[in-house]
Every structure is written in C-alpha cells, then in structure tokens.
Design a protein around this motif. Structure first.
Motif, PDB file in Angstrom:
ATOM      1  N   PHE A 202      -0.107  -5.551  12.708  1.00 58.59           N
ATOM      2  CA  PHE A 202       0.106  -4.420  13.279  1.00 58.59           C
ATOM      3  C   PHE A 202      -0.077  -4.346  15.050  1.00 58.59           C
ATOM      4  O   PHE A 202      -0.720  -3.457  15.520  1.00 58.59           O
ATOM      5  N   ALA A 203      -0.060  -5.639  15.507  1.00 58.66           N
ATOM      6  CA  ALA A 203      -0.446  -5.736  16.845  1.00 58.66           C
ATOM      7  C   ALA A 203       0.465  -6.334  17.897  1.00 58.66           C
ATOM      8  O   ALA A 203       1.602  -6.898  17.284  1.00 58.66           O
ATOM      9  N   PRO A 204       0.415  -5.924  19.151  1.00 59.40           N
ATOM     10  CA  PRO A 204       1.493  -6.644  19.964  1.00 59.40           C
ATOM     11  C   PRO A 204       1.745  -8.103  19.630  1.00 59.40           C
ATOM     12  O   PRO A 204       0.727  -8.765  19.604  1.00 59.40           O
TER      13      PRO A 204
ATOM     14  N   ARG B 116      -9.516   4.421  12.571  1.00 64.63           N
ATOM     15  CA  ARG B 116      -8.952   3.393  12.058  1.00 64.63           C
ATOM     16  C   ARG B 116     -10.050   2.576  11.060  1.00 64.63           C
ATOM     17  O   ARG B 116      -9.997   2.121   9.793  1.00 64.63           O
TER      18      ARG B 116
ATOM     19  N   TYR C 277      -9.257  -7.335   9.021  1.00 61.26           N
ATOM     20  CA  TYR C 277      -8.577  -8.508   8.504  1.00 61.26           C
ATOM     21  C   TYR C 277      -9.340  -9.779   8.883  1.00 61.26           C
ATOM     22  O   TYR C 277      -9.421 -10.602   8.084  1.00 61.26           O
TER      23      TYR C 277
ATOM     24  N   GLY D 110      -8.377  -5.951  16.388  1.00 62.18           N
ATOM     25  CA  GLY D 110      -8.944  -4.653  16.563  1.00 62.18           C
ATOM     26  C   GLY D 110     -10.468  -4.843  16.180  1.00 62.18           C
ATOM     27  O   GLY D 110     -11.201  -5.775  16.492  1.00 62.18           O
TER      28      GLY D 110
ATOM     29  N   GLY E 182      -4.935  -9.768  18.182  1.00 59.78           N
ATOM     30  CA  GLY E 182      -5.074  -8.285  18.097  1.00 59.78           C
ATOM     31  C   GLY E 182      -5.700  -7.851  16.950  1.00 59.78           C
ATOM     32  O   GLY E 182      -5.298  -7.054  16.152  1.00 59.78           O
TER      33      GLY E 182
ATOM     34  N   ASP F  25      -8.925  -9.179  21.078  1.00 56.52           N
ATOM     35  CA  ASP F  25      -8.425  -7.964  21.242  1.00 56.52           C
ATOM     36  C   ASP F  25      -8.590  -7.456  22.693  1.00 56.52           C
ATOM     37  O   ASP F  25      -9.795  -7.703  23.150  1.00 56.52           O
ATOM     38  N   LEU F  26      -7.869  -6.444  22.948  1.00 60.80           N
ATOM     39  CA  LEU F  26      -8.203  -6.045  24.469  1.00 60.80           C
ATOM     40  C   LEU F  26      -9.086  -5.054  24.476  1.00 60.80           C
ATOM     41  O   LEU F  26      -9.831  -4.410  25.461  1.00 60.80           O
TER      42      LEU F  26
ATOM     43  N   SER G  11      -6.224 -10.559  26.598  1.00 54.93           N
ATOM     44  CA  SER G  11      -4.617 -10.230  26.070  1.00 54.93           C
ATOM     45  C   SER G  11      -4.038 -11.346  25.308  1.00 54.93           C
ATOM     46  O   SER G  11      -4.365 -12.245  25.487  1.00 54.93           O
TER      47      SER G  11
ATOM     48  N   PHE H  30      -1.337 -11.875  25.391  1.00 56.76           N
ATOM     49  CA  PHE H  30      -0.303 -12.426  26.184  1.00 56.76           C
ATOM     50  C   PHE H  30      -0.924 -13.493  27.016  1.00 56.76           C
ATOM     51  O   PHE H  30      -0.004 -14.269  27.773  1.00 56.76           O
TER      52      PHE H  30
ATOM     53  N   ASP I 256      -6.957   0.106  22.294  1.00 56.69           N
ATOM     54  CA  ASP I 256      -7.316   1.264  21.363  1.00 56.69           C
ATOM     55  C   ASP I 256      -8.524   1.844  22.011  1.00 56.69           C
ATOM     56  O   ASP I 256      -9.623   1.036  22.238  1.00 56.69           O
TER      57      ASP I 256
HETATM   58  C1  LIG Z   1      -2.692  -0.846  15.377  1.00 54.70           C
HETATM   59  S1  LIG Z   1      -4.013  -2.029  16.092  1.00 54.70           S
HETATM   60  C2  LIG Z   1      -4.350  -3.234  14.728  1.00 54.70           C
HETATM   61  C3  LIG Z   1      -5.715  -3.757  14.708  1.00 54.70           C
HETATM   62  C4  LIG Z   1      -5.863  -4.618  13.598  1.00 54.70           C
HETATM   63  N1  LIG Z   1      -4.942  -5.835  13.712  1.00 54.70           N
HETATM   64  C5  LIG Z   1      -5.799  -3.901  12.200  1.00 54.70           C
HETATM   65  O1  LIG Z   1      -4.491  -3.961  11.548  1.00 54.70           O
HETATM   66  O2  LIG Z   1      -6.704  -3.143  11.808  1.00 54.70           O
HETATM   67  C6  LIG Z   1      -3.647  -2.671  17.519  1.00 54.70           C
HETATM   68  C7  LIG Z   1      -4.483  -3.557  18.279  1.00 54.70           C
HETATM   69  O3  LIG Z   1      -3.997  -4.074  19.285  1.00 54.70           O
HETATM   70  C8  LIG Z   1      -4.852  -3.936  20.421  1.00 54.70           C
HETATM   71  N2  LIG Z   1      -3.765  -4.607  21.296  1.00 54.70           N
HETATM   72  C9  LIG Z   1      -2.854  -3.729  21.990  1.00 54.70           C
HETATM   73  N3  LIG Z   1      -2.470  -4.610  23.059  1.00 54.70           N
HETATM   74  C10 LIG Z   1      -2.993  -5.642  23.254  1.00 54.70           C
HETATM   75  C11 LIG Z   1      -2.940  -6.926  23.965  1.00 54.70           C
HETATM   76  N4  LIG Z   1      -1.907  -6.991  25.067  1.00 54.70           N
HETATM   77  N5  LIG Z   1      -3.742  -7.817  23.980  1.00 54.70           N
HETATM   78  C12 LIG Z   1      -4.696  -7.789  22.811  1.00 54.70           C
HETATM   79  N6  LIG Z   1      -4.975  -6.836  21.855  1.00 54.70           N
HETATM   80  C13 LIG Z   1      -4.070  -5.750  22.169  1.00 54.70           C
HETATM   81  C14 LIG Z   1      -5.317  -2.592  20.426  1.00 54.70           C
HETATM   82  O4  LIG Z   1      -6.607  -2.470  21.131  1.00 54.70           O
HETATM   83  C15 LIG Z   1      -5.751  -2.585  18.883  1.00 54.70           C
HETATM   84  O5  LIG Z   1      -6.897  -2.991  18.698  1.00 54.70           O
END
Ligand SMILES: C[S@@+](CC[C@H](N)C(=O)[O-])C[C@H]1O[C@@H](n2cnc3c(N)ncnc32)[C@H](O)[C@@H]1O
Ligand SMILES: [Zn+2]
Length: 277
Positions: A162-164, A68, A106, A102, A100, A122-123, A144, A146, A60
């Motif tokens: 809410f993360a991948p 957020r 949490y 963010g 993930g 997180d990325l 990542s 992944f 993000d």
């Molecule tokens: C909707 S946010 C949720 C963040 C946090 N978990 C929350 O609920 O407040 C999704 C998060 O996933 C991260 N993200 C997206 N693709 C990713 C990846 N392949 N590896 C790690 N993080 C990733 C984004 O940078 C973002 O911070």
C-alpha cells in the motif's frame, strides 16, 4: 572507484548511500559519514534521516501513523502479514527491503529471516520512530522510494505494501532475478466500509504495473471478513484509507453513527521477477 566498506569497519555490509554525493556511508558511533565527510546522525529512534532538507517532502503525519498503528495492532491484517512472511521465507533472501515501510508492521517479518540484511525506507519520520522500536535488527532510513539510498543490484527481495511504487528504482537496487512483491487492494477490499460511505460503491480497479525490467510471475489473492467492534476502530480504519480525504461530511457522519462494522478485506499480492540483463 568507490570504496565499499568491509565488514570489520562497519555495522552493515550493504551501505546506505549519501544523499548528497551517492557515495557509501559508514556508521561509526551513531553517525553515518561518507568519504566526502557528509554526515547524518542515527536518531535515538534507530533511523537515519537521508532526506535532503531542501526538498519539502513528507510522508504520513502523526495522526495517520497513530491510527494505522492502532488498527494494525488489533490483528485485523495478521493473515496478510502471515502470508507475506511465508512467501518471503520461501524465497530465502540474504537481503530485503520494505519499501514505504510505514511504522514497520510488515517489516517485523524481518525478525523471522535468518542471515538476512534488512532495510526499511519511508518518507515519514513519524512512522519510522515507531518502526525503529519494533524492528531492532532492521536498518531504517527516511528517504523517498523514488530515490532509494541503496547501491545497485544489492537486494534479493523488495516488498511494497500500500505504498507508492517506483518500478525503475526497485529494478536498480534488485539483483538480477530479484523479486518485487507488490501488495495492494483487491476489487472488493473494504466493500462494507464503502457501502456505508457511498450510495453506489465501485469495485477497486485492478492494474498490473507493466515495467520493462520485470516479469509478473505470480499473483495471490487473500480475502476474508473483519468485524470492527467500536466506533474508534472504525475511525482508525477510515483514517488509513484514501476515502478519508474524498468523503463528504454528510457521508462521514453516517460512518460516525456506527458502533460496529463488518467488512470484507481483499488483498492482491503480485510477485514480479527482475529480468536478467
Ligand atoms: C498506506 S502507508 C503503508 C505503510 C506500510 N507499508 C503498511 O502497509 O503498513 C503508505 C506509506 O508510504 C509512505 N510514503 C509516501 N510517499 C512516499 C515516498 N515517496 N517515499 C517513501 N515513502 C513514502 C508514507 O509515509 C506511508 O508510510
Ligand atoms: Zn557524501
């Protein structure tokens, strides 16, 4: 045979792995280094960047992170944080990962866990700058989900809000019978927002993620109403959602005309257990 660091020589017992050679990294004076001498600085924001620079990937951006952060700090999702905290506390883990994470809203629950080694991945470096500030005891890395920079079978509990979701990679780093908690939107999540944006809003589809490495052992629902009291707060919530990218200018204008908004929120927490091999 890989050399795993002993407590006396490192900051953490479970090491991050080098993104180049996958050997354990040892932290000495703000530099993570592997035995092949690949090195990575711990930033002043308290995270280490383990993304290989050849990969043009990012999470993000600053605008999304700021929106957020403001929204979450309003307390609108505090009941979810409380439920997740209670759930994780009852599991009594000695190692956890917020996958993930963010900006760490949490991840902050780590501060309530005793004798537990905590990681956040997180990325987005923008998000991690914030996370590092709010969770001083957590080890953060830009990487990542992944390709987690953590060794096999070292983590008791992973959560993903809410993360991948990378089921196979989560299974790799979890111990046998380790738990994976996946938090996502329930059918009526943000219904009030969607009623403004769409003529015929749809219920969010529900898919449990079938993965051969896991059993789904529990599912919890949390549902309540939130009241947004300003246009700025409405826009912060909207910017956090996937609708931000999918909504027409005309429908965005409908939202921009509102001074207040009441909407249901509905979260599903799915708890998976890693099967023993
Ligand atoms: C909707 S946010 C949720 C963040 C946090 N978990 C929350 O609920 O407040 C999704 C998060 O996933 C991260 N993200 C997206 N693709 C990713 C990846 N392949 N590896 C790690 N993080 C990733 C984004 O940078 C973002 O911070
Ligand atoms: Zn290395």
């Amino acid at each position: 045979m890989l050399h795993y660091p002993q407590k006396s020589e490192v900051f953490v017992m479970i090491p991050f792995l080098c993104p180049v050679c996958r050997r354990p990294l040892t932290l000495t004076q703000s530099v993570y280094q592997c035995e092949k001498r690949h090195s990575f600085d711990l930033s002043r924001f308290h995270y280490v960047n383990l993304i290989r620079s050849s990969k043009k990937i990012h999470g993000d951006n600053a605008e999304m992170v700021k929106a957020r952060t403001r929204f979450l700090q309003s307390g609108a999702y505090q009941p979810l944080k409380d439920q997740l905290t209670e759930l994780i506390q009852t599991l009594n883990p000695s190692s956890v990962l917020d996958s993930g994470c963010g900006e760490g809203y949490y991840t902050e629950l780590c501060e309530t866990l005793k004798n537990c080694e905590c990681f956040g991945i997180d990325l987005s470096k923008e998000a991690l700058k914030q996370a590092g500030r709010s969770c001083p005891s957590v080890h953060f890395a830009a990487a990542s989900v992944f390709e987690l920079p953590l060794p096999d079978q070292t983590i008791d509990v992973i959560w993903s809000c809410f993360a991948p979701l990378a089921m196979a990679e989560n299974a790799r780093v979890l111990k046998d019978q380790g738990k994976l908690i996946v938090v996502g939107p329930g059918p009526r999540h943000l219904w009030g927002l969607k009623e403004v944006l769409y003529d015929t809003p749809y219920l969010n589809p529900q898919e449990t993620t079938a993965a051969p490495e896991f059993d789904l052992i529990d599912e919890q629902t949390l549902r309540y109403e939130i009241q947004l009291e300003s246009q700025a707060q409405i826009q912060d919530l909207f910017t956090m959602t996937p609708y931000y990218y999918k909504t027409s200018i005309e429908n965005k204008q409908k939202l921009a005309a509102l001074a207040q908004l009441s909407t249901e929120v509905e979260f599903i927490l799915r708890i998976y257990q890693k099967k023993s091999v």
